[in-house]
Write an enzyme that holds these catalytic residues in place. Structure first.
Site, PDB file in Angstrom:
ATOM      1  N   TYR A   5       0.834  -1.207   0.000  1.00 23.64           N
ATOM      2  CA  TYR A   5       0.000   0.000   0.000  1.00 23.64           C
ATOM      3  C   TYR A   5       0.863   1.248   0.000  1.00 23.64           C
ATOM      4  O   TYR A   5       2.077   1.189   0.177  1.00 23.64           O
ATOM      5  CB  TYR A   5      -0.967  -0.011   1.190  1.00 23.64           C
ATOM      6  CG  TYR A   5      -0.334   0.347   2.526  1.00 23.64           C
ATOM      7  CD1 TYR A   5       0.504  -0.540   3.187  1.00 23.64           C
ATOM      8  CD2 TYR A   5      -0.560   1.590   3.112  1.00 23.64           C
ATOM      9  CE1 TYR A   5       1.091  -0.200   4.397  1.00 23.64           C
ATOM     10  CE2 TYR A   5       0.014   1.935   4.326  1.00 23.64           C
ATOM     11  CZ  TYR A   5       0.849   1.038   4.962  1.00 23.64           C
ATOM     12  OH  TYR A   5       1.433   1.381   6.154  1.00 23.64           O
ATOM     13  N   ARG A  44      -7.166 -20.795  -1.056  1.00 19.74           N
ATOM     14  CA  ARG A  44      -6.158 -20.527  -0.026  1.00 19.74           C
ATOM     15  C   ARG A  44      -4.978 -21.484  -0.144  1.00 19.74           C
ATOM     16  O   ARG A  44      -5.162 -22.703  -0.097  1.00 19.74           O
ATOM     17  CB  ARG A  44      -6.789 -20.636   1.373  1.00 19.74           C
ATOM     18  CG  ARG A  44      -5.819 -20.225   2.476  1.00 19.74           C
ATOM     19  CD  ARG A  44      -6.423 -20.336   3.866  1.00 19.74           C
ATOM     20  NE  ARG A  44      -5.460 -19.919   4.870  1.00 19.74           N
ATOM     21  CZ  ARG A  44      -4.449 -20.690   5.296  1.00 19.74           C
ATOM     22  NH1 ARG A  44      -4.303 -21.915   4.839  1.00 19.74           N
ATOM     23  NH2 ARG A  44      -3.593 -20.223   6.187  1.00 19.74           N
ATOM     24  N   HIS A 103      -0.489 -21.139   0.667  1.00 22.50           N
ATOM     25  CA  HIS A 103       0.605 -20.211   0.982  1.00 22.50           C
ATOM     26  C   HIS A 103       1.401 -19.796  -0.255  1.00 22.50           C
ATOM     27  O   HIS A 103       1.807 -18.652  -0.392  1.00 22.50           O
ATOM     28  CB  HIS A 103       1.575 -20.842   1.989  1.00 22.50           C
ATOM     29  CG  HIS A 103       1.058 -20.850   3.396  1.00 22.50           C
ATOM     30  ND1 HIS A 103      -0.121 -21.461   3.758  1.00 22.50           N
ATOM     31  CD2 HIS A 103       1.562 -20.316   4.529  1.00 22.50           C
ATOM     32  CE1 HIS A 103      -0.316 -21.300   5.047  1.00 22.50           C
ATOM     33  NE2 HIS A 103       0.678 -20.604   5.545  1.00 22.50           N
ATOM     34  N   LYS A 110       6.387  -1.888   2.110  1.00 24.57           N
ATOM     35  CA  LYS A 110       5.187  -1.275   2.688  1.00 24.57           C
ATOM     36  C   LYS A 110       4.036  -2.263   2.509  1.00 24.57           C
ATOM     37  O   LYS A 110       3.167  -2.117   1.638  1.00 24.57           O
ATOM     38  CB  LYS A 110       4.913   0.088   2.034  1.00 24.57           C
ATOM     39  CG  LYS A 110       4.059   0.990   2.920  1.00 24.57           C
ATOM     40  CD  LYS A 110       4.211   2.441   2.518  1.00 24.57           C
ATOM     41  CE  LYS A 110       3.216   3.355   3.217  1.00 24.57           C
ATOM     42  NZ  LYS A 110       3.278   3.387   4.663  1.00 24.57           N
ATOM     43  N   GLU A 159      12.798   2.507  13.799  1.00 22.43           N
ATOM     44  CA  GLU A 159      11.856   3.566  13.421  1.00 22.43           C
ATOM     45  C   GLU A 159      10.753   3.545  14.465  1.00 22.43           C
ATOM     46  O   GLU A 159      10.978   3.072  15.582  1.00 22.43           O
ATOM     47  CB  GLU A 159      11.334   3.330  12.000  1.00 22.43           C
ATOM     48  CG  GLU A 159      10.686   1.957  11.817  1.00 22.43           C
ATOM     49  CD  GLU A 159      10.089   1.735  10.435  1.00 22.43           C
ATOM     50  OE1 GLU A 159       9.913   2.691   9.674  1.00 22.43           O
ATOM     51  OE2 GLU A 159       9.769   0.562  10.131  1.00 22.43           O
ATOM     52  N   LEU A 182      11.099   1.421   7.091  1.00 23.07           N
ATOM     53  CA  LEU A 182      10.442   1.863   5.864  1.00 23.07           C
ATOM     54  C   LEU A 182      11.179   3.097   5.341  1.00 23.07           C
ATOM     55  O   LEU A 182      11.443   4.019   6.127  1.00 23.07           O
ATOM     56  CB  LEU A 182       8.981   2.215   6.144  1.00 23.07           C
ATOM     57  CG  LEU A 182       8.223   2.506   4.855  1.00 23.07           C
ATOM     58  CD1 LEU A 182       7.790   1.198   4.203  1.00 23.07           C
ATOM     59  CD2 LEU A 182       7.023   3.393   5.090  1.00 23.07           C
TER      60      LEU A 182
HETATM   61  N1  PMP Z   1       7.640   3.893   9.044  1.00 24.29           N
HETATM   62  C1  PMP Z   1       6.470   3.239   9.137  1.00 24.29           C
HETATM   63  C2  PMP Z   1       6.435   1.908   9.793  1.00 24.29           C
HETATM   64  C3  PMP Z   1       5.299   3.824   8.610  1.00 24.29           C
HETATM   65  O1  PMP Z   1       4.126   3.167   8.679  1.00 24.29           O
HETATM   66  C4  PMP Z   1       5.372   5.105   8.017  1.00 24.29           C
HETATM   67  C5  PMP Z   1       4.132   5.775   7.487  1.00 24.29           C
HETATM   68  N2  PMP Z   1       3.633   5.123   6.382  1.00 24.29           N
HETATM   69  C6  PMP Z   1       6.615   5.744   7.949  1.00 24.29           C
HETATM   70  C7  PMP Z   1       7.737   5.098   8.472  1.00 24.29           C
HETATM   71  C8  PMP Z   1       6.769   7.111   7.320  1.00 24.29           C
HETATM   72  O2  PMP Z   1       6.630   7.055   5.924  1.00 24.29           O
HETATM   73  P1  PMP Z   1       6.128   8.335   5.097  1.00 24.29           P
HETATM   74  O3  PMP Z   1       7.033   9.450   5.472  1.00 24.29           O
HETATM   75  O4  PMP Z   1       6.276   7.937   3.683  1.00 24.29           O
HETATM   76  O5  PMP Z   1       4.719   8.599   5.510  1.00 24.29           O
END
Ligand code: PMP
Length: 293
Positions: free
Chosen positions: A31, A98, A100, A145, A177, A201
């Site tokens: 997403y 279904r 895997h 993501k 993060e 991310l």
């Molecule tokens: N890390 C995670 C786990 C997130 O869910 C997000 C938000 N989507 C971010 C970092 C920040 O990403 P962005 O700056 O693209 O919103």
């Protein structure tokens, strides 16, 4: 609210997905959330590139060209009433018995919706927000993501149980993060950011913040940050499309920072926040200046 599902625009109440969709059964999809300012999608190319990277990592063929995504996102923005929006789009592998094993040749499910963009209130910007530090128990591909967000959802809820808005995560003694944002710290007047890796991310806002730091000659380093550095930082910030840059002013109930400034957003935050708002304002006047398609 008008949404897009598999080729059609419709009211959200009418959007239905079969129960054997692999997004429902396995969380098998990726997403994006794209902030829209004054009806203009911010950093669209970068968001679509990240979507491409997520899809290719999980072996889903991107069902739309860049031009087609741009068109669909534009239509969703136009069909909803708010000037500032958060466009959510998701692609799942599609519908199959279904199993895997990734089946081949499925038709991907494409869903796009939009909500009003909710950014921090003035009061929150001025007070900063509480966070807790938790062990990062998610998988080792946090660079994807993925719609499989159970770990992030549980961590965010554990934070909320303690009255915090974010769970800041550490793995093997290093900052990764937060449950839904990237994290920067300020230590001895240097802004520190953990490097991109499979453990975080690659945030679009993270990139924008680094660009702003660079462009303004603000001392910064992209390097691993230890849990000890996080806990003794002068400032801690979270960044995301909806949080933008937000100061974290307590960690596990203890004030962030030292002396009279402890527990309050610091001077580096005040500066980056102002510069971020200026950056957005420039984008709204001239979106093409930021490399939009
Ligand atoms: N890390 C995670 C786990 C997130 O869910 C997000 C938000 N989507 C971010 C970092 C920040 O990403 P962005 O700056 O693209 O919103």
């Amino acid at each position: 609210m008008t949404v897009y599902l598999n080729g059609e625009f419709m009211p959200i109440e009418q959007a239905k997905v079969p129960v054997l969709d692999r997004g429902f059964i396995f969380g098998d999809g990726a997403y994006e959330v794209i902030p829209v300012y004054s009806r203009r999608p911010f950093r669209l190319r970068e968001h679509l590139e990240r979507l491409n990277a997520s899809l290719s990592a999980i072996r889903i063929d991107n069902p739309c060209s860049h031009a087609r995504w741009t068109e669909l996102i534009g239509k969703i923005i136009d069909s909803n009433p708010w000037d500032d929006q958060g466009v959510y789009l998701q692609v799942t592998r599609g519908v199959a018995p279904r199993n895997h094993l990734f089946p081949k040749g499925l038709t991907a499910t494409i869903f796009i919706m939009s909500d009003p963009l909710v950014t921090p209130t003035r009061a929150l910007i001025e007070s900063g927000a509480p966070a807790v530090v938790l062990q990062d128990f998610r998988w080792l591909r946090c660079d994807i993501k993925s719609v499989s967000l159970l770990g992030n959802c549980l961590l965010r809820t554990l934070a909320a149980d303690q009255g915090a808005i974010e769970a800041i995560l550490v793995r093997d003694g290093f900052l990764t993060e937060a449950s839904a944002s990237n994290v920067f710290i300020v230590s001895n007047a240097v802004v520190l950011a953990p490097p991109k890796s499979n453990l975080i991310l690659p945030g679009i806002t993270y990139d924008v913040v680094l660009e702003i730091l660079r462009a303004n000659g603000i001392a910064h380093e992209v390097r691993p940050v230890t849990e000890a550095e996080l806990r003794s930082a002068d400032e801690v910030w979270c960044t995301s499309a909806s949080k933008e840059v937000l100061a974290i002013t307590t960690l596990d109930g203890k004030p962030v920072g030292h002396g009279a400034a402890a527990g309050k957003p610091g001077p580096a935050f005040a500066r980056i926040h102002r510069l971020y708002q200026q950056f957005k304002a420039t984008f709204m006047r001239a979106p093409d200046a930021h490399g939009q398609p």
